[in-house]
Design a protein around this motif. Sequence first.
Motif, PDB file in Angstrom:
ATOM      1  N   UNK A   1       2.796 -45.728  17.467  1.00  0.00           N
ATOM      2  CA  UNK A   1       2.508 -46.834  18.652  1.00  0.00           C
ATOM      3  C   UNK A   1       3.378 -46.086  19.953  1.00  0.00           C
ATOM      4  N   UNK A   2       3.954 -45.258  19.693  1.00  0.00           N
ATOM      5  CA  UNK A   2       4.870 -44.459  20.637  1.00  0.00           C
ATOM      6  C   UNK A   2       4.371 -42.935  21.433  1.00  0.00           C
ATOM      7  N   UNK A   3       2.989 -42.703  20.617  1.00  0.00           N
ATOM      8  CA  UNK A   3       2.147 -41.423  20.909  1.00  0.00           C
ATOM      9  C   UNK A   3       2.354 -40.451  20.204  1.00  0.00           C
ATOM     10  N   UNK A   4       3.049 -40.545  19.258  1.00  0.00           N
ATOM     11  CA  UNK A   4       3.317 -39.581  18.254  1.00  0.00           C
ATOM     12  C   UNK A   4       2.114 -39.287  17.115  1.00  0.00           C
ATOM     13  N   UNK A   5       1.407 -38.510  17.622  1.00  0.00           N
ATOM     14  CA  UNK A   5       0.104 -38.301  16.706  1.00  0.00           C
ATOM     15  C   UNK A   5       0.344 -37.909  15.373  1.00  0.00           C
ATOM     16  N   UNK A   6       1.528 -37.052  14.699  1.00  0.00           N
ATOM     17  CA  UNK A   6       1.528 -37.047  13.504  1.00  0.00           C
ATOM     18  C   UNK A   6       1.979 -38.252  12.767  1.00  0.00           C
ATOM     19  N   UNK A   7       2.498 -39.284  13.472  1.00  0.00           N
ATOM     20  CA  UNK A   7       2.880 -40.482  13.018  1.00  0.00           C
ATOM     21  C   UNK A   7       4.381 -40.471  12.034  1.00  0.00           C
ATOM     22  N   UNK A   8       4.990 -39.280  11.846  1.00  0.00           N
ATOM     23  CA  UNK A   8       6.073 -39.433  10.860  1.00  0.00           C
ATOM     24  C   UNK A   8       7.345 -39.783  11.813  1.00  0.00           C
ATOM     25  N   UNK A   9       8.363 -40.353  11.111  1.00  0.00           N
ATOM     26  CA  UNK A   9       9.517 -40.663  11.665  1.00  0.00           C
ATOM     27  C   UNK A   9      10.434 -39.686  12.066  1.00  0.00           C
ATOM     28  N   UNK A  10      10.329 -38.280  11.149  1.00  0.00           N
ATOM     29  CA  UNK A  10      10.933 -37.261  11.743  1.00  0.00           C
ATOM     30  C   UNK A  10      10.559 -36.533  12.748  1.00  0.00           C
TER      31      UNK A  10
END
Length: 437
Positions: A259-268
């Motif tokens: 939702x914050x635009x991190x394509x990879x989607x991991x918290x790291x």
Amino acid sequence: MAVNVETLDKLERKITLTLSADQIKSEVDSRLKRLARTVKADGFRPGKVPMSVVNQRYGYQVQYEVLNDKVGEAFNKAASEAQLRVAGAPSITEKEGAPANDGEIAFEATFEVYPDVKIGDLSNAEVERVNAEVSEAAIDKTVDILRKQRRTFSQRPADEAATDGDRVTIDFEGKIDGVPFEGGTAQGFQFILGEGRMLEAFEKGVAGMKTGESKTFPLTFPEDYQGKDVAGKEADFLVTLTKVEQQNLPEVNEEFAKSLGIAEGSVEALRADIKKNLEREVKFRVLARNKSAVMEALVKVAELDLPKALVQGEVERLIEGARADLQQRGIKDADKAPIPAELFQEQAERRVRLGLVVAELVKSNELQAKPEQVKAHIEELAQSYERPEEVVRWYFSEPQRLAEAEAVVLENNVTEFVLARAKVTDKTLSFDELMAQ
């Protein structure tokens, strides 16, 4: 022909300018003839207006313009021949008494020149250089801020008391000595407990209340409270709590990261992106802090006289800036606001002094901004935007924006130059300390 320059004061000079009366008359006649081709007058066709009429209507104005132009040209030529660096506009007046020679008009030009700037031994300059790092705690705090930006609220049951983090809706009425005061009454007012929007005593009074409950409590306004009419006074507030909503923070997971635009989607990957952005912000803040310290040190080791004309010009710019700020705040007739010049005198003097010192240091040590430095600076700025390439194009498409970037790079060059030579004391700041400044 040598120009006779008279020294009146440290930076004030005077020169005498002479103009040929015949040349002035010839230029005036020439301009009036050109004007006669297009001037309009009742009873005459365009281009057929008699010169006597043209001269009567426009002669004084044209003569004034010619004198201004010719005197300006003569001054610029004389200043150039005398190799003078003129600071500000000259004050030019017709010389009293008889002209130097028949057929000549004499003028006196009084003006200031730029000072000689003496920069002392930079090894004696003392500078505190700060540094800071992005800690895991700083990343955690940023994650919490991002969660709060995306929080939702759900209504609490009526028997649950309001606590920190809850959004409360209240009606309230405040009275001082039994009399309501302006701004002390509201209906359906919302705020979140514990976030410091309201006075601490007010929040403490509301905390623990339940939906539908009414309560009266005293509150003493601080002496420095922005509402001068109630500052330092004690009021009694009647508060009715109409709704309590608990906040629901999103979990820090892959969905949150995406939702914050991190394509990879991991918290790291989210934390790595946050760290990268915070490091960029830290770099700019550290640089700004160190640059300010360097400039302060530079002013202390430099000796120079200040041209009054440059200081006055800076005062006027600061006043205009203050009026523009008032206008943006919606202040009526801000452009006519009477702002005393003395309010900005010290600031203007410092700006002019610093500008002259930096200019001298840049000139004598070839610290000008190089094109590749400016490009790298703009590209770094652009990285904090969603479409960096568009930001880069935006900078390079407008000379004024490009000039602003060049000015920043030049100041960075000066900062590095001074830090390499000064007595530097290093100080490590925490992330929070740096952000607070």
